[in-house]
Design a protein around this motif. Structure first.
Motif, PDB file in Angstrom:
ATOM      1  N   VAL A  70       8.927  -5.455   8.244  1.00  0.00           N
ATOM      2  CA  VAL A  70       7.426  -6.080   8.612  1.00  0.00           C
ATOM      3  C   VAL A  70       6.720  -4.955   9.518  1.00  0.00           C
ATOM      4  O   VAL A  70       7.136  -4.157  10.178  1.00  0.00           O
ATOM      5  N   LEU A  71       5.337  -4.977   9.130  1.00  0.00           N
ATOM      6  CA  LEU A  71       4.618  -4.133   9.876  1.00  0.00           C
ATOM      7  C   LEU A  71       3.612  -4.649  10.726  1.00  0.00           C
ATOM      8  O   LEU A  71       2.845  -5.560  10.234  1.00  0.00           O
ATOM      9  N   ASP A  72       3.637  -4.368  12.086  1.00  0.00           N
ATOM     10  CA  ASP A  72       2.862  -5.083  12.966  1.00  0.00           C
ATOM     11  C   ASP A  72       1.764  -4.074  13.475  1.00  0.00           C
ATOM     12  O   ASP A  72       2.026  -3.057  14.163  1.00  0.00           O
ATOM     13  N   LEU A  73       0.762  -4.430  13.024  1.00  0.00           N
ATOM     14  CA  LEU A  73      -0.550  -3.314  13.235  1.00  0.00           C
ATOM     15  C   LEU A  73      -1.224  -3.624  14.424  1.00  0.00           C
ATOM     16  O   LEU A  73      -1.454  -4.876  14.963  1.00  0.00           O
ATOM     17  N   PRO A 132       4.263   3.754   4.163  1.00  0.00           N
ATOM     18  CA  PRO A 132       4.991   3.916   2.596  1.00  0.00           C
ATOM     19  C   PRO A 132       4.363   2.872   1.839  1.00  0.00           C
ATOM     20  O   PRO A 132       4.349   1.482   2.356  1.00  0.00           O
ATOM     21  N   LYS A 133       4.146   2.899   0.807  1.00  0.00           N
ATOM     22  CA  LYS A 133       3.415   1.943  -0.142  1.00  0.00           C
ATOM     23  C   LYS A 133       4.492   0.875  -0.683  1.00  0.00           C
ATOM     24  O   LYS A 133       5.848   1.459  -0.915  1.00  0.00           O
ATOM     25  N   GLU A 134       4.017  -0.238  -0.919  1.00  0.00           N
ATOM     26  CA  GLU A 134       4.730  -1.328  -1.185  1.00  0.00           C
ATOM     27  C   GLU A 134       6.089  -1.506  -0.698  1.00  0.00           C
ATOM     28  O   GLU A 134       7.077  -1.587  -1.366  1.00  0.00           O
ATOM     29  N   SER A 135       5.982  -1.289   0.690  1.00  0.00           N
ATOM     30  CA  SER A 135       7.461  -1.353   1.310  1.00  0.00           C
ATOM     31  C   SER A 135       7.414  -2.673   2.287  1.00  0.00           C
ATOM     32  O   SER A 135       8.505  -3.079   2.822  1.00  0.00           O
ATOM     33  N   TYR A 136       6.417  -3.480   2.564  1.00  0.00           N
ATOM     34  CA  TYR A 136       6.231  -4.324   3.625  1.00  0.00           C
ATOM     35  C   TYR A 136       6.453  -5.874   2.990  1.00  0.00           C
ATOM     36  O   TYR A 136       5.458  -6.021   2.220  1.00  0.00           O
ATOM     37  N   ASP A 137       7.152  -6.823   3.604  1.00  0.00           N
ATOM     38  CA  ASP A 137       7.119  -8.210   3.122  1.00  0.00           C
ATOM     39  C   ASP A 137       6.167  -8.846   3.873  1.00  0.00           C
ATOM     40  O   ASP A 137       5.449  -9.682   3.364  1.00  0.00           O
ATOM     41  N   VAL A 138       5.850  -8.507   5.130  1.00  0.00           N
ATOM     42  CA  VAL A 138       4.642  -8.872   5.971  1.00  0.00           C
ATOM     43  C   VAL A 138       4.144  -8.073   6.756  1.00  0.00           C
ATOM     44  O   VAL A 138       4.590  -7.241   7.404  1.00  0.00           O
ATOM     45  N   LEU A 164       0.348  -1.560   1.036  1.00  0.00           N
ATOM     46  CA  LEU A 164       1.418  -1.247   1.762  1.00  0.00           C
ATOM     47  C   LEU A 164       2.403  -2.493   1.333  1.00  0.00           C
ATOM     48  O   LEU A 164       3.628  -2.684   1.483  1.00  0.00           O
ATOM     49  N   LEU A 165       1.890  -3.663   0.989  1.00  0.00           N
ATOM     50  CA  LEU A 165       2.661  -4.946   0.856  1.00  0.00           C
ATOM     51  C   LEU A 165       3.325  -4.765  -0.432  1.00  0.00           C
ATOM     52  O   LEU A 165       2.944  -4.296  -1.647  1.00  0.00           O
ATOM     53  N   ARG A 166       4.639  -5.108  -0.571  1.00  0.00           N
ATOM     54  CA  ARG A 166       5.376  -5.607  -1.634  1.00  0.00           C
ATOM     55  C   ARG A 166       4.962  -6.567  -2.580  1.00  0.00           C
ATOM     56  O   ARG A 166       4.123  -7.647  -1.741  1.00  0.00           O
ATOM     57  N   PRO A 167       5.034  -7.017  -3.756  1.00  0.00           N
ATOM     58  CA  PRO A 167       4.525  -8.059  -4.626  1.00  0.00           C
ATOM     59  C   PRO A 167       5.231  -9.301  -3.778  1.00  0.00           C
ATOM     60  O   PRO A 167       6.455  -9.344  -3.458  1.00  0.00           O
ATOM     61  N   GLY A 168       4.343 -10.222  -3.562  1.00  0.00           N
ATOM     62  CA  GLY A 168       4.786 -11.355  -2.880  1.00  0.00           C
ATOM     63  C   GLY A 168       4.629 -11.177  -1.248  1.00  0.00           C
ATOM     64  O   GLY A 168       4.888 -12.234  -0.580  1.00  0.00           O
ATOM     65  N   GLY A 169       4.180 -10.072  -0.926  1.00  0.00           N
ATOM     66  CA  GLY A 169       4.181  -9.958   0.558  1.00  0.00           C
ATOM     67  C   GLY A 169       3.037 -10.554   1.044  1.00  0.00           C
ATOM     68  O   GLY A 169       1.943 -10.896   0.244  1.00  0.00           O
ATOM     69  N   SER A 170       2.833 -10.743   2.426  1.00  0.00           N
ATOM     70  CA  SER A 170       1.756 -11.371   3.006  1.00  0.00           C
ATOM     71  C   SER A 170       1.044 -10.746   4.164  1.00  0.00           C
ATOM     72  O   SER A 170       1.698  -9.962   4.623  1.00  0.00           O
ATOM     73  N   PHE A 171      -0.129 -11.055   4.443  1.00  0.00           N
ATOM     74  CA  PHE A 171      -0.808 -10.348   5.457  1.00  0.00           C
ATOM     75  C   PHE A 171      -1.600 -11.415   6.394  1.00  0.00           C
ATOM     76  O   PHE A 171      -2.095 -12.332   5.879  1.00  0.00           O
TER      77      PHE A 171
END
Length: 253
Positions: A70-73, A132-138, A164-171
């Motif tokens: 998870v990335l918390d901006l 990191p690109k395509e690394s986060y689920d949320v 930055l989100l993986r496929p299926g990831g959400s923002f």
């Protein structure tokens, strides 16, 4: 005389030179760690902050049921990551990003106390961070995107989040917003002023309005939902809106 209904003419400045710099914003938050360390009252100037935090974290778990990173901006003192940990019920790798070093230190301390052992702290601006690109689920962004400035800035930030989100990831976003039309914006702004005055009186109302004028450049929630679609998100969802605040999100396939 015809009344102008284009909010952008009045509420979207073309010149951002008078706005606070990232350094100015970081310095303000450096001195506000204690206030933002309260899960329930840390965002008292935000209408429905506890509800919005609950909604975005529950939605994140509903849409992205397997959460590993998870990335918390603009994480502040870590409240949204703490709430997500509570709702999800299991630890995950936590990336915390904020301009303020003291905020990051407090956020990491609090997050680790919940059993999250894997934490990466980024003292940086989203726009500059080498994430990191395509690394986060949320990815969570609470009360941070309103610091973006012109259209190019907003588009670049949303494109970066998507990458930055993986496929299926959400923002998921909670933030201050303006309205699309001037009369409705004025109505909602007046209601927000009444809310602030009810908390701390006329002086508090003016203090909050002054730092919004100095620091922030929010956009309508409709603008942001359209932009999320434009940068590639397949699905968008508005979870909640009350006056000048909204909770919403998007996910990629």
């Amino acid at each position: 005389m015809r009344r102008e209904h284009a909010a952008e003419l009045k509420y979207r400045p073309k010149d951002f030179s008078a706005k606070s710099t990232t350094r100015d914003i970081a310095e303000r938050f450096d001195g506000d760690v204690e206030r933002f360390s309260n899960l329930e009252t840390g965002q008292s100037a935000t209408i429905d902050a506890p509800l919005s935090m609950q909604l975005i974290t529950e939605a994140a778990v509903q849409i992205t049921p397997s959460i590993e990173r998870v990335l918390d901006l603009g994480c502040g003192a870590g409240n949204n990551t703490l709430k997500l940990r509570e709702v999800y019920g299991k630890p995950f790798h936590s990336d915390l990003l904020d301009l303020s070093g003291p905020m990051l230190e407090r956020a990491e301390q609090r997050v680790r106390k919940t059993g999250i052992d894997s934490v990466t702290a980024w003292q940086a601006d989203l726009r500059d961070a080498d994430l990191p690109k395509e690394s986060y689920d949320v990815i969570l962004a609470a009360a941070v995107l309103h610091h973006l400035r012109d259209d190019a800035d907003w588009q670049a930030a949303f494109e970066k989040v998507y990458s930055l989100l993986r496929p299926g990831g959400s923002f998921w976003i909670t933030d201050l917003v303006v309205q699309e039309t001037v009369p409705i914006h004025e109505l909602m702004w007046s209601r927000y002023g009444d809310y602030l005055e009810g908390i701390g009186g006329a002086e508090y109302r003016q203090t909050v309005f002054d730092y919004i004028e100095r620091e922030d450049s929010p956009r309508p929630v409709t603008y942001q939902l359209d932009l999320l679609r434009r940068v590639g998100f397949t699905h968008v969802e508005l979870l909640h809106k009350n006056s000048c605040f909204a909770a919403f999100g998007a996910w990629k396939e």
